[in-house]
Scaffold this motif. Structure first.
Motif, PDB file in Angstrom:
ATOM      1  N   LYS A  36     -71.138  56.995  86.075  1.00  0.00           N
ATOM      2  CA  LYS A  36     -71.972  56.472  84.994  1.00  0.00           C
ATOM      3  C   LYS A  36     -73.178  57.371  84.749  1.00  0.00           C
ATOM      4  O   LYS A  36     -73.503  57.700  83.602  1.00  0.00           O
ATOM      5  CB  LYS A  36     -72.433  55.048  85.321  1.00  0.00           C
ATOM      6  N   LEU A  37     -73.816  57.807  85.817  1.00  0.00           N
ATOM      7  CA  LEU A  37     -74.993  58.650  85.652  1.00  0.00           C
ATOM      8  C   LEU A  37     -74.621  60.012  85.080  1.00  0.00           C
ATOM      9  O   LEU A  37     -75.360  60.581  84.278  1.00  0.00           O
ATOM     10  CB  LEU A  37     -75.725  58.808  86.982  1.00  0.00           C
ATOM     11  N   ALA A  38     -73.472  60.528  85.470  1.00  0.00           N
ATOM     12  CA  ALA A  38     -73.047  61.816  84.927  1.00  0.00           C
ATOM     13  C   ALA A  38     -72.858  61.702  83.410  1.00  0.00           C
ATOM     14  O   ALA A  38     -73.291  62.580  82.650  1.00  0.00           O
ATOM     15  CB  ALA A  38     -71.746  62.258  85.596  1.00  0.00           C
ATOM     16  N   LEU A  39     -72.246  60.621  82.987  1.00  0.00           N
ATOM     17  CA  LEU A  39     -72.008  60.455  81.549  1.00  0.00           C
ATOM     18  C   LEU A  39     -73.312  60.175  80.808  1.00  0.00           C
ATOM     19  O   LEU A  39     -73.522  60.682  79.700  1.00  0.00           O
ATOM     20  CB  LEU A  39     -70.997  59.327  81.319  1.00  0.00           C
ATOM     21  N   SER A  40     -74.182  59.389  81.425  1.00  0.00           N
ATOM     22  CA  SER A  40     -75.486  59.114  80.816  1.00  0.00           C
ATOM     23  C   SER A  40     -76.239  60.403  80.552  1.00  0.00           C
ATOM     24  O   SER A  40     -76.799  60.617  79.465  1.00  0.00           O
ATOM     25  CB  SER A  40     -76.340  58.271  81.757  1.00  0.00           C
ATOM     26  N   HIS A  41     -76.252  61.237  81.563  1.00  0.00           N
ATOM     27  CA  HIS A  41     -76.968  62.495  81.474  1.00  0.00           C
ATOM     28  C   HIS A  41     -76.371  63.353  80.367  1.00  0.00           C
ATOM     29  O   HIS A  41     -77.093  63.945  79.558  1.00  0.00           O
ATOM     30  CB  HIS A  41     -76.878  63.208  82.820  1.00  0.00           C
ATOM     31  N   SER A  66     -82.526  50.458  71.413  1.00  0.00           N
ATOM     32  CA  SER A  66     -82.727  49.979  72.783  1.00  0.00           C
ATOM     33  C   SER A  66     -81.465  50.158  73.624  1.00  0.00           C
ATOM     34  O   SER A  66     -81.548  50.481  74.803  1.00  0.00           O
ATOM     35  CB  SER A  66     -83.181  48.523  72.782  1.00  0.00           C
ATOM     36  N   ARG A  67     -80.324  49.974  72.975  1.00  0.00           N
ATOM     37  CA  ARG A  67     -79.102  50.129  73.779  1.00  0.00           C
ATOM     38  C   ARG A  67     -78.859  51.597  74.119  1.00  0.00           C
ATOM     39  O   ARG A  67     -78.392  51.931  75.206  1.00  0.00           O
ATOM     40  CB  ARG A  67     -77.890  49.516  73.091  1.00  0.00           C
ATOM     41  N   ILE A  68     -79.207  52.490  73.212  1.00  0.00           N
ATOM     42  CA  ILE A  68     -79.074  53.909  73.520  1.00  0.00           C
ATOM     43  C   ILE A  68     -79.979  54.265  74.710  1.00  0.00           C
ATOM     44  O   ILE A  68     -79.563  54.970  75.634  1.00  0.00           O
ATOM     45  CB  ILE A  68     -79.451  54.785  72.313  1.00  0.00           C
ATOM     46  N   ALA A  69     -81.187  53.757  74.680  1.00  0.00           N
ATOM     47  CA  ALA A  69     -82.099  54.027  75.794  1.00  0.00           C
ATOM     48  C   ALA A  69     -81.495  53.549  77.102  1.00  0.00           C
ATOM     49  O   ALA A  69     -81.552  54.244  78.124  1.00  0.00           O
ATOM     50  CB  ALA A  69     -83.441  53.343  75.538  1.00  0.00           C
ATOM     51  N   LYS A  70     -80.900  52.364  77.068  1.00  0.00           N
ATOM     52  CA  LYS A  70     -80.287  51.835  78.281  1.00  0.00           C
ATOM     53  C   LYS A  70     -79.089  52.678  78.712  1.00  0.00           C
ATOM     54  O   LYS A  70     -78.879  52.908  79.904  1.00  0.00           O
ATOM     55  CB  LYS A  70     -79.884  50.381  78.061  1.00  0.00           C
ATOM     56  N   MET A  71     -78.321  53.128  77.750  1.00  0.00           N
ATOM     57  CA  MET A  71     -77.186  54.001  78.094  1.00  0.00           C
ATOM     58  C   MET A  71     -77.688  55.229  78.832  1.00  0.00           C
ATOM     59  O   MET A  71     -77.145  55.621  79.861  1.00  0.00           O
ATOM     60  CB  MET A  71     -76.474  54.485  76.824  1.00  0.00           C
ATOM     61  N   GLU A  72     -78.714  55.846  78.289  1.00  0.00           N
ATOM     62  CA  GLU A  72     -79.193  57.099  78.879  1.00  0.00           C
ATOM     63  C   GLU A  72     -79.859  56.857  80.225  1.00  0.00           C
ATOM     64  O   GLU A  72     -79.946  57.765  81.048  1.00  0.00           O
ATOM     65  CB  GLU A  72     -80.162  57.791  77.910  1.00  0.00           C
ATOM     66  N   ALA A  73     -80.332  55.646  80.428  1.00  0.00           N
ATOM     67  CA  ALA A  73     -80.948  55.321  81.711  1.00  0.00           C
ATOM     68  C   ALA A  73     -79.902  54.895  82.737  1.00  0.00           C
ATOM     69  O   ALA A  73     -80.236  54.643  83.890  1.00  0.00           O
ATOM     70  CB  ALA A  73     -81.988  54.221  81.524  1.00  0.00           C
ATOM     71  N   GLY A  74     -78.641  54.791  82.317  1.00  0.00           N
ATOM     72  CA  GLY A  74     -77.617  54.308  83.227  1.00  0.00           C
ATOM     73  C   GLY A  74     -77.845  52.869  83.630  1.00  0.00           C
ATOM     74  O   GLY A  74     -77.465  52.440  84.710  1.00  0.00           O
ATOM     75  N   PRO A  76     -77.656  49.072  84.444  1.00  0.00           N
ATOM     76  CA  PRO A  76     -76.507  48.297  84.901  1.00  0.00           C
ATOM     77  C   PRO A  76     -75.897  47.435  83.802  1.00  0.00           C
ATOM     78  O   PRO A  76     -74.745  47.069  83.889  1.00  0.00           O
ATOM     79  CB  PRO A  76     -77.088  47.399  86.002  1.00  0.00           C
ATOM     80  N   SER A  77     -76.664  47.138  82.776  1.00  0.00           N
ATOM     81  CA  SER A  77     -76.130  46.270  81.727  1.00  0.00           C
ATOM     82  C   SER A  77     -75.255  47.021  80.730  1.00  0.00           C
ATOM     83  O   SER A  77     -74.742  46.409  79.804  1.00  0.00           O
ATOM     84  CB  SER A  77     -77.267  45.579  80.982  1.00  0.00           C
ATOM     85  N   VAL A  78     -75.085  48.332  80.872  1.00  0.00           N
ATOM     86  CA  VAL A  78     -74.191  49.002  79.937  1.00  0.00           C
ATOM     87  C   VAL A  78     -72.946  49.506  80.640  1.00  0.00           C
ATOM     88  O   VAL A  78     -72.995  49.978  81.778  1.00  0.00           O
ATOM     89  CB  VAL A  78     -74.846  50.153  79.123  1.00  0.00           C
ATOM     90  N   SER A  79     -71.844  49.374  79.943  1.00  0.00           N
ATOM     91  CA  SER A  79     -70.556  49.749  80.513  1.00  0.00           C
ATOM     92  C   SER A  79     -70.307  51.234  80.300  1.00  0.00           C
ATOM     93  O   SER A  79     -70.845  51.853  79.381  1.00  0.00           O
ATOM     94  CB  SER A  79     -69.443  48.960  79.841  1.00  0.00           C
TER      95      SER A  79
ATOM     96  N   ASP B  81     -63.619  50.814  81.821  1.00  0.00           N
ATOM     97  CA  ASP B  81     -64.371  50.450  83.016  1.00  0.00           C
ATOM     98  C   ASP B  81     -63.493  49.854  84.104  1.00  0.00           C
ATOM     99  O   ASP B  81     -63.541  50.267  85.259  1.00  0.00           O
ATOM    100  CB  ASP B  81     -65.430  49.388  82.660  1.00  0.00           C
ATOM    101  N   LEU B  82     -62.715  48.861  83.704  1.00  0.00           N
ATOM    102  CA  LEU B  82     -61.917  48.142  84.687  1.00  0.00           C
ATOM    103  C   LEU B  82     -60.860  49.050  85.299  1.00  0.00           C
ATOM    104  O   LEU B  82     -60.620  49.014  86.517  1.00  0.00           O
ATOM    105  CB  LEU B  82     -61.267  46.925  84.034  1.00  0.00           C
TER     106      LEU B  82
END
Lengths: 109, 109
Positions: A36-41, A66-74, A76-79, B81-82
């Motif tokens: 997840k972090l690799a993809l976020s980055h 806001s959702r983009i920010a969460k995606m980039e932050a990895g 937990p609430s984003v898949s 994801d799953l």
DNA sequence: TGCACGCATGTCATATCTGACATACAGTAC
DNA sequence: GTACTGTATGTCAGATATGACATGCGTGCA
């Protein structure tokens, strides 16, 4: 990744580098977070390369800043699904996605 | 992939090989499906290599036999994801996942 | 024949994710 | 100082994915 960012991520509940020894993560969990972090980055890289703001990217993928920010932050609430779809919308190919995962999450120095 | 399986997948609404010309898929959509099918295929391979039934794998990942079947079929109702979480539970590393995506969905002959 | 196993497919209640919104904060320009 | 841009973070109603269950289908076997 800047240290400040790293500290925030950690405070938010994720460990960034070699996390598992400190938190009680199973190998699967840490592998999942690594991906997840690799993809976020990679998402952030691509967005910046394209000179887009989070707001602009949000419009492109029919989401919100806001959702983009969460995606980039990895967050937990984003898949991973959502992050991947955004990457693909930015023109990444499946092979690009594979490369991003192979490269792994950026390690702390 | 056997032809019979391919026919079933297609009948289920997905196109398998070079799909986009026939259905009206955007590049992102077909890339997404390509990744999903690549991971689905890899999941089945790994499960069979480990000599597990769908039911046994379901117990391992706290899911159900029917959902495993849907994962392996690339059913639209299952998220990447799953599938990835199940792969990781079977011992795949992030690099294994990357390789699976790079290899792509198995092409029809 | 009957019976068990493995897999596919449909349905459904509930759990989880998502987009939208509000708000806060840093940086920059005026 | 204000105003604007870009980003982070919390919340929540509605959308989507999930596990569980029922059921069907083929195969092997006694």
């Amino acid at each position: 990744m800047q240290v400040s960012k790293r500290v925030k991520l950690e405070a938010a509940g994720w460990k960034v580098g070699s996390a598992d020894e400190l938190l009680g993560l199973t190998p699967e969990e840490s592998a999942y977070i690594e991906i997840k972090l690799a993809l976020s980055h990679t998402l952030r890289q691509r967005r910046l390369n394209n000179k887009l703001s989070q707001f602009e990217l949000a419009k492109m993928v029919h989401s919100s800043q806001s959702r983009i920010a969460k995606m980039e932050a990895g967050d937990p609430s984003v898949s991973i699904d959502l992050i991947m779809k955004s990457l693909l919308a930015l023109g990444a190919s499946p092979k690009d996605v594979a490369k991003a995962i192979s490269a792994g999450a950026p390690q702390a120095a």
